[in-house]
Design a protein around this motif. Sequence first.
Motif, PDB file in Angstrom:
ATOM      1  N   VAL A 126     -11.172  22.468  -0.126  1.00  0.00           N
ATOM      2  CA  VAL A 126     -11.198  21.227  -0.465  1.00  0.00           C
ATOM      3  C   VAL A 126     -10.187  20.283  -0.451  1.00  0.00           C
ATOM      4  N   ALA A 127      -8.823  20.881  -0.563  1.00  0.00           N
ATOM      5  CA  ALA A 127      -7.607  20.127  -0.450  1.00  0.00           C
ATOM      6  C   ALA A 127      -7.472  19.961   0.943  1.00  0.00           C
ATOM      7  N   ALA A 128      -7.800  20.970   1.806  1.00  0.00           N
ATOM      8  CA  ALA A 128      -7.620  20.836   3.315  1.00  0.00           C
ATOM      9  C   ALA A 128      -8.352  19.652   4.030  1.00  0.00           C
ATOM     10  N   LEU A 129      -9.630  19.542   3.554  1.00  0.00           N
ATOM     11  CA  LEU A 129     -10.559  18.402   3.756  1.00  0.00           C
ATOM     12  C   LEU A 129      -9.942  17.018   3.449  1.00  0.00           C
ATOM     13  N   ALA A 130      -9.551  16.829   2.051  1.00  0.00           N
ATOM     14  CA  ALA A 130      -9.223  15.743   1.703  1.00  0.00           C
ATOM     15  C   ALA A 130      -7.645  15.501   2.534  1.00  0.00           C
ATOM     16  N   SER A 131      -7.068  16.539   2.934  1.00  0.00           N
ATOM     17  CA  SER A 131      -5.628  16.079   3.520  1.00  0.00           C
ATOM     18  C   SER A 131      -6.024  15.219   5.058  1.00  0.00           C
ATOM     19  N   GLY A 132      -7.151  15.761   5.554  1.00  0.00           N
ATOM     20  CA  GLY A 132      -7.515  14.780   6.864  1.00  0.00           C
ATOM     21  C   GLY A 132      -8.310  13.554   6.540  1.00  0.00           C
ATOM     22  N   THR A 133      -8.911  13.529   5.155  1.00  0.00           N
ATOM     23  CA  THR A 133      -9.517  12.212   4.988  1.00  0.00           C
ATOM     24  C   THR A 133      -8.929  11.381   4.037  1.00  0.00           C
ATOM     25  N   MET A 134      -7.555  11.759   3.755  1.00  0.00           N
ATOM     26  CA  MET A 134      -6.922  10.795   2.685  1.00  0.00           C
ATOM     27  C   MET A 134      -7.705  10.787   1.548  1.00  0.00           C
ATOM     28  N   GLY A 135      -8.192  11.849   0.966  1.00  0.00           N
ATOM     29  CA  GLY A 135      -8.702  11.980  -0.335  1.00  0.00           C
ATOM     30  C   GLY A 135     -10.184  11.583  -0.363  1.00  0.00           C
ATOM     31  N   LYS A 136     -10.892  11.385   0.593  1.00  0.00           N
ATOM     32  CA  LYS A 136     -12.219  10.991   0.798  1.00  0.00           C
ATOM     33  C   LYS A 136     -12.946  12.417   1.076  1.00  0.00           C
ATOM     34  N   CYS A 179     -16.306  18.156   7.484  1.00  0.00           N
ATOM     35  CA  CYS A 179     -16.092  19.584   7.518  1.00  0.00           C
ATOM     36  C   CYS A 179     -14.692  19.881   7.629  1.00  0.00           C
ATOM     37  N   VAL A 180     -14.224  20.825   7.084  1.00  0.00           N
ATOM     38  CA  VAL A 180     -13.025  21.604   7.376  1.00  0.00           C
ATOM     39  C   VAL A 180     -12.800  22.725   7.777  1.00  0.00           C
ATOM     40  N   LEU A 181     -12.102  23.154   8.724  1.00  0.00           N
ATOM     41  CA  LEU A 181     -11.946  24.326   9.250  1.00  0.00           C
ATOM     42  C   LEU A 181     -10.867  24.962   9.055  1.00  0.00           C
ATOM     43  N   ILE A 182     -10.859  25.778   8.085  1.00  0.00           N
ATOM     44  CA  ILE A 182      -9.052  26.286   7.954  1.00  0.00           C
ATOM     45  C   ILE A 182      -9.104  27.973   8.569  1.00  0.00           C
ATOM     46  N   ALA A 183      -8.010  28.072   9.644  1.00  0.00           N
ATOM     47  CA  ALA A 183      -7.727  29.624  10.018  1.00  0.00           C
ATOM     48  C   ALA A 183      -6.504  29.666   9.997  1.00  0.00           C
ATOM     49  N   GLY A 184      -6.057  30.269   8.870  1.00  0.00           N
ATOM     50  CA  GLY A 184      -4.638  30.803   8.728  1.00  0.00           C
ATOM     51  C   GLY A 184      -4.579  32.375   8.605  1.00  0.00           C
ATOM     52  N   THR A 185      -4.273  32.840   7.319  1.00  0.00           N
ATOM     53  CA  THR A 185      -4.310  34.389   7.153  1.00  0.00           C
ATOM     54  C   THR A 185      -5.628  34.643   7.067  1.00  0.00           C
ATOM     55  N   GLY A 186      -6.621  33.799   6.283  1.00  0.00           N
ATOM     56  CA  GLY A 186      -7.973  33.981   6.346  1.00  0.00           C
ATOM     57  C   GLY A 186      -8.801  32.733   6.864  1.00  0.00           C
ATOM     58  N   SER A 187     -10.064  32.758   6.832  1.00  0.00           N
ATOM     59  CA  SER A 187     -10.729  31.659   7.391  1.00  0.00           C
ATOM     60  C   SER A 187     -11.972  31.193   6.794  1.00  0.00           C
ATOM     61  N   ILE A 188     -12.238  29.909   6.759  1.00  0.00           N
ATOM     62  CA  ILE A 188     -13.418  29.336   6.122  1.00  0.00           C
ATOM     63  C   ILE A 188     -13.751  27.986   6.565  1.00  0.00           C
ATOM     64  N   ALA A 189     -14.917  27.639   6.613  1.00  0.00           N
ATOM     65  CA  ALA A 189     -15.676  26.276   6.889  1.00  0.00           C
ATOM     66  C   ALA A 189     -16.379  25.814   5.467  1.00  0.00           C
ATOM     67  N   TYR A 190     -15.830  24.628   5.440  1.00  0.00           N
ATOM     68  CA  TYR A 190     -16.347  23.820   4.005  1.00  0.00           C
ATOM     69  C   TYR A 190     -16.763  22.582   4.526  1.00  0.00           C
ATOM     70  N   GLY A 191     -18.035  22.154   3.926  1.00  0.00           N
ATOM     71  CA  GLY A 191     -18.532  20.854   4.526  1.00  0.00           C
ATOM     72  C   GLY A 191     -19.027  19.862   3.113  1.00  0.00           C
ATOM     73  N   VAL A 192     -19.008  18.733   3.074  1.00  0.00           N
ATOM     74  CA  VAL A 192     -19.499  17.868   2.070  1.00  0.00           C
ATOM     75  C   VAL A 192     -20.176  16.597   2.755  1.00  0.00           C
ATOM     76  N   THR A 193     -21.326  16.385   2.433  1.00  0.00           N
ATOM     77  CA  THR A 193     -21.935  15.459   2.707  1.00  0.00           C
ATOM     78  C   THR A 193     -21.437  13.746   1.738  1.00  0.00           C
ATOM     79  N   GLU A 194     -21.875  12.719   2.184  1.00  0.00           N
ATOM     80  CA  GLU A 194     -21.403  11.600   1.363  1.00  0.00           C
ATOM     81  C   GLU A 194     -22.185  11.615   0.140  1.00  0.00           C
ATOM     82  N   ASP A 195     -23.511  12.134  -0.008  1.00  0.00           N
ATOM     83  CA  ASP A 195     -23.831  12.182  -1.440  1.00  0.00           C
ATOM     84  C   ASP A 195     -23.543  13.355  -2.246  1.00  0.00           C
TER      85      ASP A 195
END
Length: 348
Positions: free
Chosen positions: A131-141, A145-161
């Motif tokens: 969630v924080a990773a997504l917010a870092s790219g959208t300046m808090g909005k 979708c965010v894709l994290i690929a570091g030690t682990g990996s995850i994709a997380y998405g949020v719609t406008e509603d």
Amino acid sequence: MGGYENGDSPAAVAGEDGVILGVDGGTTNTVCVCLPAAMPPPESPAAVPVLARAVSGSSNRNSVGESAALETLEQVMTQALAMANTDRSAVRAVCLAVSGVNHPSDQQRMLEWIRDLFPGNAKFYVENDSVAALASGTMGKLHGCVLIAGTGSIAYGVTEDGKVARAAGAGPVLGDWGSGYGIAAQALTAVIKAHDGRGPQTSLTQDILKKLELSSPDEIIGWTYADPSWARIAALVPVVVSSAEDGDEVANKILHDSVQELADTVIAVVRRLRLCGEADEKDKFPLVLVGGVLEGNKKWDISGEVIKCISKVFPGTNPIWPEVEPAIGAALLAWSHHRKGLKLENGS
């Protein structure tokens, strides 16, 4: 800062209105940033007035255990407050965005823990680190979708509603194969298979032995199980990339397979949330890319290959490389909640 512009401002001070804490808790390290609660909405990433930034070790309880994870979180927040010349009584809101927080029961336990740390009427928000990773790219909005690929990996998405979905992020045992751990574990396995005749010969053998200062593939077994922590294994990813760049077929296959895994992870989330639109799946949506695996390499551009795979399915993919780190994304989320609360209290 790992290449991020964090907007550090020597002139920024906590002030009487208190501070906001944002924490990005990962499997490799944990970062806490402190922002002034009374700051105006930042007009750009560089305008975020960071009072302090502290770094500590892993806070993923699935990797290091719950006790060690909580100790790390408390340590990094305490350090950030000390660096900002303030204390816990000044905290107005905290967003803990921590890997390994995967269920409402995880959130509840962490909320109960953090409430005991801070006196007064501070507000607390506990999320997965995605969630924080997504917010870092959208300046808090929170949208896209965010894709994290570091030690682990995850994709997380949020719609406008506000609908959410995620894929992967279940740890190495349950198949985060596009992650740093997944890539490195496959490389170690390939070396063992080559050594005992079950797999093709690979330059990964000599490259990994040199990196680990070992003399024989047999020693890799002891090295691996002496400390099988996820971050320690994942640290071998640069060796795999280097071998692939030098033309090793086994290393290249590992990376190609990992690219497809990461792309499939994003595709699953985007399709479930219809971020790409209902009809022709060509609507634009932001895709935030975060994590060491996705950082640029000399020849093997993992993030570029992932984007190509996703864009073949969803032409509207709009890749974003954040200009601030996820901890600032977490802080912006906490600040936004705090600001909304003040407006409600003031009747506006």
